[in-house]
Design a protein around this motif. Structure first.
Motif: not given
Length: 478
Positions: A334-337, A381-388, A393-397, A436-441
């Motif tokens: 949950a991205f919040i102020p 992260l929000k910019d990468a997902l184009k969230l303004s 609220l997001i879910a990611l895997n 987005v994913v750190a050290e994406q092998a």
């Protein structure tokens, strides 16, 4: 030459209105058209969950909703009802008013109550007015009459002469397809689900692949294995050899009619035994949180007397460690102020209430986190997902390479419905941007791509917007 006056032009427009009204939903539309008289029988008395659009043909918003609403109707065919009623029709105006309709379009979800033949539960739909949003919300509201059958339960489940159906699956959740089939055969065929980890039952029935549907026509009769496509029409036809599905709407007492009882060769005494075995084999009550997603905000509050707040991400390293590693599983963020805000507080409060409910209920679910805007990495992260928006609220895997975006009012019920759809592995997912994913092998990327293609994750992977793939996921994912 005679020039048309303004009055003439207005008259021409008004004369054309009936044609506009008639074209809102045609006879060939997948949307079920009901009126004040047929609503009670087709919707209120149905065993199936429905969504009803209250509209006026002249309403521009109603016209704009039509393509998405018809797409949702196609996606949900055989699983739930997508209906519409014309509130501009004089015969329907009083009924629409009694239903609390104050603007167009108004969408309401109607689902059967706990008691057969009782009043249905009616609630306003406040989610996104898209085919995906409507489909996901309705799928989450389909009642669950499927028994969870483990090795220790199989003998009691099979007791009695009534026919039984067992789905052997690798999934821990119950699909919308199986739930809808159980509703069709309610009190005619007892439907159960067996996990692949229940080895004794799997070996007892000689199951070699998953999913596999098996019909036990009656006590002492040889099981019959279904070999067709996993589509509802064919599966219902297969099961009908042991008993006819309930008419829709079902009789007022919620039972199959006498002719159906004869065809299923089930005696009243056997039905009592079947009901008793269902109580033994079902780990939770019929309307429990594990088996039904029709939990209201009031019920949620009752089940969570002690609120357990969700964790807060405090820095970039924590965000990466919890959710953005190549092997990270599902996270809800949950991205919040960073400063208090009404919407942000509501989002966190709803997640905290659900978090408390799951912990008190000893249900192991994916973690929830709040991410204040002043945390390093939050805006990236929000910019990468184009969230303004300030609150998102997001879910990611990260391991599977997908993410999902919540669109709603942040109420407990709405958020819970969204989470339940994720938990059941249904609905659309977006591809997670690679950076987005750190050290994406490279190996991790390959694994994610392969699993998304072949569906090895318990949750089906990202869908396209085309109706055909979406229908396949909704109807076939067992």
């Amino acid at each position: 030459m005679h020039q048309p006056t303004l009055a003439t032009a207005v008259t021409a427009v008004l004369a054309a209105l009936p044609a506009v009204q008639a074209s809102m939903y045609t006879k060939n539309s997948p949307v079920l058209q009901v009126n004040a008289r047929s609503y009670e029988k087709l919707i209120a008395q149905s065993n199936h969950t429905s969504i009803v659009e209250f509209y006026a043909p002249w309403c521009g918003h109603c016209q704009n909703l039509k393509p998405a609403y018809e797409k949702a109707a196609r996606n949900l065919e055989g699983l739930a009802k997508v209906a519409a009623i014309d509130c501009d029709d004089e015969a329907n105006k009083q009924f629409c008013g009694a239903m609390g309709v104050q603007g167009f379009p108004t969408l309401k979800i109607v689902r059967p109550g706990k008691k057969p033949g009782g009043k249905p539960v009616v609630e306003d739909y406040q989610g996104p007015r898209t085919a995906t949003g409507i489909s996901e919300a309705l799928v989450a509201k389909i009642n669950n009459h499927v028994a969870r059958v483990a090795d220790k339960d199989i003998n009691s489940f099979l007791a009695g002469d009534g026919p039984k159906a067992l789905l052997f699956t690798e999934k821990g959740t119950t699909s919308a397809l199986l739930r809808s089939i159980a509703i069709d055969f309610l009190d005619v065929i007892s439907v159960g689900q067996v996990r692949d980890k229940d080895k004794a039952t799997v070996e007892k029935f000689g199951i070699e692949k998953f999913p596999t549907l098996v019909l036990v026509p009656g006590h002492g009769k040889e099981p019959i294995t279904y070999t067709g496509e996993l589509v509802k029409k064919d599966m219902v036809e297969f099961l009908s050899q042991a008993g006819q599905p309930n008419p829709d709407p079902a009789p007022s007492n919620g039972k199959a009619d006498k002719s159906d009882k004869k065809k299923s060769s089930t005696k009243p005494a056997d039905k009592k035994a079947d009901k008793a075995s269902d109580k033994k084999t079902t780990a939770e009550p019929e309307e429990s949180p594990e088996t039904s997603t029709a939990t209201t905000a009031t019920e949620s509050a009752t089940q969570t007397p002690d609120i357990i707040p969700i964790a807060t991400i405090t820095d970039k390293d924590m965000l990466v460690a919890k959710c953005l590693q190549p092997k990270s599983h599902t996270c809800v963020l949950a991205f919040i102020p960073s400063d208090a805000s009404e919407k942000g507080d509501r989002a966190v409060a709803s997640l905290s209430q659900l978090n408390s409910k799951y912990i008190h209920g000893k249900r192991h679910l994916f973690p929830f986190f709040s991410v204040p805007s002043n945390v390093e990495g939050s805006s990236t992260l929000k910019d990468a997902l184009k969230l303004s928006a300030d609150v998102e609220l997001i879910a990611l895997n990260a391991r599977r390479g997908w993410w999902r975006h919540y669109e709603g009012d942040f109420s407990v019920e709405s958020v819970e419905g969204w989470i339940d759809v994720i938990r059941m592995g249904e609905g659309n997912k977006n591809s997670l941007p690679k950076d987005v994913v750190a050290e994406q092998a490279e190996t991790a990327t390959t694994e994610s791509s392969t699993e998304a293609t072949h569906g090895t994750d318990p949750e089906p992977e990202a869908e396209t917007e085309a109706p055909e793939p979406q229908e396949k996921i909704v109807h076939e994912e067992l």
